[in-house]
Design a protein around this motif. Structure first.
Motif, PDB file in Angstrom:
ATOM      1  N   GLN A 386      48.730   1.898  32.781  1.00 48.04           N
ATOM      2  CA  GLN A 386      48.655   1.957  31.270  1.00 48.04           C
ATOM      3  C   GLN A 386      47.861   3.064  30.726  1.00 48.04           C
ATOM      4  N   LEU A 387      46.723   3.317  31.452  1.00 48.60           N
ATOM      5  CA  LEU A 387      45.889   4.727  30.959  1.00 48.60           C
ATOM      6  C   LEU A 387      46.708   5.855  31.242  1.00 48.60           C
ATOM      7  N   ALA A 388      47.498   6.013  32.250  1.00 55.29           N
ATOM      8  CA  ALA A 388      48.377   7.394  32.357  1.00 55.29           C
ATOM      9  C   ALA A 388      49.667   7.446  31.441  1.00 55.29           C
ATOM     10  N   THR A 389      50.115   6.273  31.098  1.00 58.40           N
ATOM     11  CA  THR A 389      51.370   6.232  30.359  1.00 58.40           C
ATOM     12  C   THR A 389      50.939   5.966  28.819  1.00 58.40           C
ATOM     13  N   PHE A 390      49.838   5.702  28.521  1.00 59.22           N
ATOM     14  CA  PHE A 390      49.555   5.285  27.211  1.00 59.22           C
ATOM     15  C   PHE A 390      49.867   6.380  26.328  1.00 59.22           C
ATOM     16  N   PRO A 391      49.202   7.687  26.424  1.00 60.57           N
ATOM     17  CA  PRO A 391      49.808   8.818  25.321  1.00 60.57           C
ATOM     18  C   PRO A 391      51.195   9.090  25.484  1.00 60.57           C
ATOM     19  N   LEU A 392      52.087   9.053  26.359  1.00 64.94           N
ATOM     20  CA  LEU A 392      53.429   9.301  26.061  1.00 64.94           C
ATOM     21  C   LEU A 392      53.962   7.934  25.468  1.00 64.94           C
ATOM     22  N   SER A 393      53.524   6.703  25.747  1.00 67.23           N
ATOM     23  CA  SER A 393      54.211   5.371  25.074  1.00 67.23           C
ATOM     24  C   SER A 393      53.950   5.586  23.518  1.00 67.23           C
ATOM     25  N   VAL A 394      52.668   6.137  23.147  1.00 74.93           N
ATOM     26  CA  VAL A 394      52.498   6.207  21.743  1.00 74.93           C
ATOM     27  C   VAL A 394      53.290   7.397  20.931  1.00 74.93           C
ATOM     28  N   TYR A 395      53.530   8.575  21.912  1.00 75.10           N
ATOM     29  CA  TYR A 395      54.257   9.629  21.535  1.00 75.10           C
ATOM     30  C   TYR A 395      55.678   9.131  21.132  1.00 75.10           C
ATOM     31  N   TYR A 396      56.128   8.265  22.102  1.00 73.62           N
ATOM     32  CA  TYR A 396      57.793   8.061  21.843  1.00 73.62           C
ATOM     33  C   TYR A 396      57.908   6.708  21.007  1.00 73.62           C
ATOM     34  N   PHE A 397      56.973   5.678  21.383  1.00 73.01           N
ATOM     35  CA  PHE A 397      57.249   4.384  20.794  1.00 73.01           C
ATOM     36  C   PHE A 397      56.524   3.937  19.760  1.00 73.01           C
ATOM     37  N   HIS A 398      55.234   4.802  19.456  1.00 73.63           N
ATOM     38  CA  HIS A 398      54.245   4.649  18.396  1.00 73.63           C
ATOM     39  C   HIS A 398      53.492   2.960  18.318  1.00 73.63           C
ATOM     40  N   LEU A 399      53.693   2.275  19.408  1.00 75.37           N
ATOM     41  CA  LEU A 399      52.956   1.234  19.447  1.00 75.37           C
ATOM     42  C   LEU A 399      52.240   0.853  20.789  1.00 75.37           C
ATOM     43  N   PHE A 400      51.095   0.112  20.789  1.00 71.99           N
ATOM     44  CA  PHE A 400      50.552  -0.300  21.973  1.00 71.99           C
ATOM     45  C   PHE A 400      50.174  -1.940  22.037  1.00 71.99           C
ATOM     46  N   PRO A 401      50.768  -2.410  23.103  1.00 70.00           N
ATOM     47  CA  PRO A 401      50.910  -3.861  23.274  1.00 70.00           C
ATOM     48  C   PRO A 401      49.315  -4.233  23.697  1.00 70.00           C
ATOM     49  N   THR A 402      48.581  -4.999  22.744  1.00 67.65           N
ATOM     50  CA  THR A 402      47.074  -5.347  23.104  1.00 67.65           C
ATOM     51  C   THR A 402      47.032  -6.447  24.190  1.00 67.65           C
ATOM     52  N   TYR A 403      47.987  -7.180  24.547  1.00 67.55           N
ATOM     53  CA  TYR A 403      47.921  -8.124  25.501  1.00 67.55           C
ATOM     54  C   TYR A 403      48.625  -7.804  26.726  1.00 67.55           C
ATOM     55  N   PHE A 404      48.605  -6.323  27.215  1.00 65.57           N
ATOM     56  CA  PHE A 404      49.349  -5.938  28.118  1.00 65.57           C
ATOM     57  C   PHE A 404      48.921  -6.470  29.412  1.00 65.57           C
ATOM     58  N   LEU A 405      47.443  -6.474  29.738  1.00 63.57           N
ATOM     59  CA  LEU A 405      46.706  -6.716  30.740  1.00 63.57           C
ATOM     60  C   LEU A 405      46.998  -8.556  31.020  1.00 63.57           C
ATOM     61  N   LEU A 406      46.916  -9.233  29.997  1.00 66.82           N
ATOM     62  CA  LEU A 406      47.133 -10.720  30.308  1.00 66.82           C
ATOM     63  C   LEU A 406      48.700 -10.825  30.726  1.00 66.82           C
ATOM     64  N   GLY A 407      49.600 -10.103  29.910  1.00 63.80           N
ATOM     65  CA  GLY A 407      51.101 -10.142  30.107  1.00 63.80           C
ATOM     66  C   GLY A 407      51.266  -9.713  31.705  1.00 63.80           C
ATOM     67  N   ASN A 408      50.772  -8.562  32.119  1.00 59.54           N
ATOM     68  CA  ASN A 408      50.864  -8.193  33.400  1.00 59.54           C
ATOM     69  C   ASN A 408      50.477  -9.248  34.508  1.00 59.54           C
ATOM     70  N   LEU A 409      49.122  -9.687  34.501  1.00 58.51           N
ATOM     71  CA  LEU A 409      48.569 -10.769  35.315  1.00 58.51           C
ATOM     72  C   LEU A 409      49.636 -12.120  35.261  1.00 58.51           C
ATOM     73  N   LEU A 410      50.297 -12.464  34.117  1.00 61.49           N
ATOM     74  CA  LEU A 410      50.997 -13.630  34.301  1.00 61.49           C
ATOM     75  C   LEU A 410      52.327 -13.486  34.735  1.00 61.49           C
ATOM     76  N   ILE A 411      52.976 -12.262  34.358  1.00 60.52           N
ATOM     77  CA  ILE A 411      54.453 -12.140  34.563  1.00 60.52           C
ATOM     78  C   ILE A 411      54.624 -11.571  35.947  1.00 60.52           C
ATOM     79  N   ILE A 412      53.835 -10.446  36.326  1.00 60.59           N
ATOM     80  CA  ILE A 412      54.212  -9.669  37.669  1.00 60.59           C
ATOM     81  C   ILE A 412      54.191 -10.719  38.678  1.00 60.59           C
ATOM     82  N   PRO A 413      53.174 -11.596  38.877  1.00 56.75           N
ATOM     83  CA  PRO A 413      53.425 -12.537  39.981  1.00 56.75           C
ATOM     84  C   PRO A 413      54.633 -13.451  39.932  1.00 56.75           C
ATOM     85  N   LEU A 414      54.876 -13.732  38.674  1.00 57.65           N
ATOM     86  CA  LEU A 414      56.376 -14.638  38.471  1.00 57.65           C
ATOM     87  C   LEU A 414      57.384 -13.758  38.807  1.00 57.65           C
ATOM     88  N   ALA A 415      57.472 -12.526  38.275  1.00 62.92           N
ATOM     89  CA  ALA A 415      58.636 -11.641  38.814  1.00 62.92           C
ATOM     90  C   ALA A 415      58.783 -11.639  40.050  1.00 62.92           C
TER      91      ALA A 415
END
Length: 637
Positions: A386-415
């Motif tokens: 997230q730190l590495a891609t944050f600037p580019l995500s903001v540049y292209y999509f103009h948003l930041f998902p607040t709960y990205f960490l919680l989402g990754n902790l829950l969804i990646i093991p399930l994925a």
């Protein structure tokens, strides 16, 4: 780390630089550039066989760098030549085209994508190239590889009329039933075999997964098919910060690689058979990459894992930095335009962030419990990416998902569990009862995942939107990450000087930008049937909407407002009807003629007038009266 220890990291910027700067060498013909490349190649191989000395090594390095840079220019110019095979701007009577995909159901028609192969102009057929989105109502579906003849030219989708407006495919057309299927020659080719095979797998998944929403996620997660993804469902994954799991990427390739590699120890194969097994895993990864459409992130991951496996075969551990750079160079050599794709940029940034930053984050805490250690490692990976891609995500999509960490902790093991069930379903779903059982299990796992996404979606402040960042600020942010990653092993004095230099440049340019910011600015956006006036001064924004509907505002006006950090909801201008058709707008002090779509400046003459053209503001000589309708205008007072 020492930069000199990673040769491909030195070559990659030269190759990219040659591609990006190719336009500066337009005075050279492509044949001239090809001759220069050939001379450099011959010189390199001639020098490499001479007696070694310091001067020869320096000359050899210089020739090598010039060769890579020139090769980048050659690649870019060659691709430009292919794209400009024949201009489609001039009128033509009909065209031949190849169907590229399966039909997509729309409310009153079917959508498809055609690749133009030839056009008929002045009663003569000529080779041409271009993509057309078509909508048809034929009783029989169009199939990939079919060649059809359309009896009229497509409509050109004009270039963006407004700053930062999205630009996509240039042609579209409603053809109804007015076309003729000529042949199905492409169906036997390898390319269309893959397209048909992917469709066969998608149909099988659809038959075996009972829940429609679970089917949509399975198609996206396993086969990279997101065309039928529900809009609300997509928004939920975006807000949870886990949209990357629905774009077949390095994560999916890594799961498949780990799944088959984990079987290596239990099988207890001999050295010879272990090598054969590793080659089989590499082959399987590339088959998966081909079936899912060879997206940049998948090709990058497949190349990386292939090189790692080949290193294992030779009992060597190649540098991850060299692997990253080498895989990027291969992709760029095949398609130079890939460097402009968001997926390519985000994919390599994420992996670079994980490689450089994750070890530093892991050192913050060393949990003794294995379960805690697993989740801490997953947290470190998510934070680093997230730190590495944050600037580019903001540049292209103009948003930041607040709960990205919680989402990754829950969804990646399930994925990971979903992939464990999904891969066997794709491979062995044809077996009776076994396929139905796996389909039911996969459906339930994805249903549970969707429920978690919905829970995250209802949490307050789920995303911060309307963010913006300049390219220079992005570079400054990445430089800070590089300094952090090199702080323990690098020369700290040099790192401090580098940081100070970059920060000074950034501060100076920001100061210059603020100093030269106009006191008053009017931007007139051009919609389909009207205009929007944005007048900004003293950090306030006033707007006047003349016939642009609410849905159109989101892609005509909002991109520029976000880029310039202007309010989403401006104050409304006051319009006073002066005559039957002329409106006086305040506090702007201009007159607008509704009948002729003309603007007059009776009180205050503008300092500068510019029109949006070819992706930039270009100064116009007009100052007193402006005729609206061609594109957006910017007026400075």
């Amino acid at each position: 780390m020492r930069f000199s220890d990673y040769p491909f990291l030195k070559y990659l910027p030269l190759l990219i630089g040659g591609i990006l700067l190719a336009g500066s060498f337009e005075f050279f013909r492509i044949k001239t550039i090809a001759i220069i490349v050939l001379i450099l190649v011959l010189s390199y191989f001639l020098l490499i066989n001479l007696k070694t000395n310091q001067t020869r090594l320096q000359v050899l390095s210089l020739i090598g760098y010039l060769l890579i840079f020139s090769f980048g220019i050659l690649l870019s110019r060659y691709q430009e030549g292919q794209a400009a095979l024949l201009s489609l701007d001039e009128p033509f009577e009909s065209y031949l085209a190849e169907v590229r995909q399966f039909d997509l159901q729309k409310p009153n028609s079917f959508e498809n994508l055609l690749e133009i192969k030839a056009i008929k102009r002045d009663s003569e057929w000529k080779a041409a190239s271009g993509l057309v989105i078509i909508y048809h109502q034929a009783p029989e579906p169009l199939l990939p590889g079919q060649v059809i003849r359309v009896s009229k030219a497509p409509e050109r989708v004009g270039a963006p009329k407004n700053p930062h407006e999205f630009e996509g495919i240039c042609f579209r057309q409603f053809i109804g039933k007015d076309f003729q299927v000529l042949e199905k020659a492409g169906e036997s080719s390898f390319e269309f075999f893959l397209v048909n095979f992917r469709n066969h797998l998608a149909t099988r998944l659809g038959d075996q997964i009972p829940d429609p929403q679970s089917e949509q996620i399975a198609l996206a997660l396993l086969l990279g098919q997101k065309q039928s993804l529900d809009r609300d469902l997509r928004e939920g994954y975006v807000q949870a910060g886990v949209m990357h799991i629905l774009a077949v990427s390095g994560l999916h390739v890594g799961i498949i690689y780990a799944l088959f590699l984990s079987l290596l120890k239990p099988l207890r194969l001999s050295k010879k058979w272990s090598r054969i097994y590793l080659l089989f895993v590499v082959l399987l990864i590339w088959v998966y990459a081909l079936v899912t459409g060879l997206s940049p992130s998948v090709v990058r991951a497949a190349t990386m894992f292939s090189l790692l496996s080949l290193g294992q075969l030779r009992e060597r551990k190649p540098s991850i930095f060299n692997i990253l750079a080498f895989s990027a160079m291969l992709m760029i050599a095949v398609n130079p335009e890939v460097i402009k794709e968001v997926g390519f940029q985000l994919s390599y940034l994420a992996v670079a962030g994980i490689v450089l930053i994750q070890p530093l984050i892991l050192n913050w805490w060393l949990p003794r419990n294995r379960i805690l250690e697993y989740f801490w490692q997953l947290t470190a990976v998510s934070l680093a990416a997230q730190l590495a891609t944050f600037p580019l995500s903001v540049y292209y999509f103009h948003l930041f998902p607040t709960y990205f960490l919680l989402g990754n902790l829950l969804i990646i093991p399930l994925a990971f569990l979903i992939m464990q069930a999904g891969v066997p379903l794709v491979l062995f779903g044809w077996i009776p009862f076994f396929g139905e059982g796996l389909g039911w299990l996969l459906s339930k796992l994805i249903w549970f995942q969707n429920q978690l996404i919905q829970l995250l979606q209802v949490l307050p402040w789920g995303k911060i939107d309307r963010l913006t960042i300049s390219p220079l600020s992005m570079i400054l942010f990445w430089m800070a990450l590089l300094v952090w990653s090199a702080w323990e092993t690098g020369n700290r004095k040099q790192l401090i000087y580098l940081s100070f230099t970059v920060f000074s440049i950034w501060s100076g340019l920001r100061f210059f930008e603020v100093l030269n910011r106009p006191a008053q600015e009017l931007v007139i956006y051009q919609g389909k049937k009207g205009q929007v006036f944005d007048f900004s001064f003293e950090k306030k924004l006033f707007a006047w909407n003349q016939g642009v509907d609410q849905e159109e505002l989101s892609f005509v006006v909002d991109p520029n407002r976000i880029s310039n950090q202007l309010p989403q909801i401006p104050d409304t201008m006051i319009g006073i009807l002066d005559t039957a058709s002329i409106i006086q707008l305040f506090p702007l002090n201009v007159s607008y003629n509704q009948k002729t779509s003309e603007i007059y400046f009776p009180l205050q003459k503008p300092k500068d007038v510019a029109i949006w053209s070819e992706g930039e503001w270009k100064s116009s000589s007009k100052r007193d009266t402006l005729k609206l309708g061609a594109a957006a205008f910017r007026i400075l007072f």
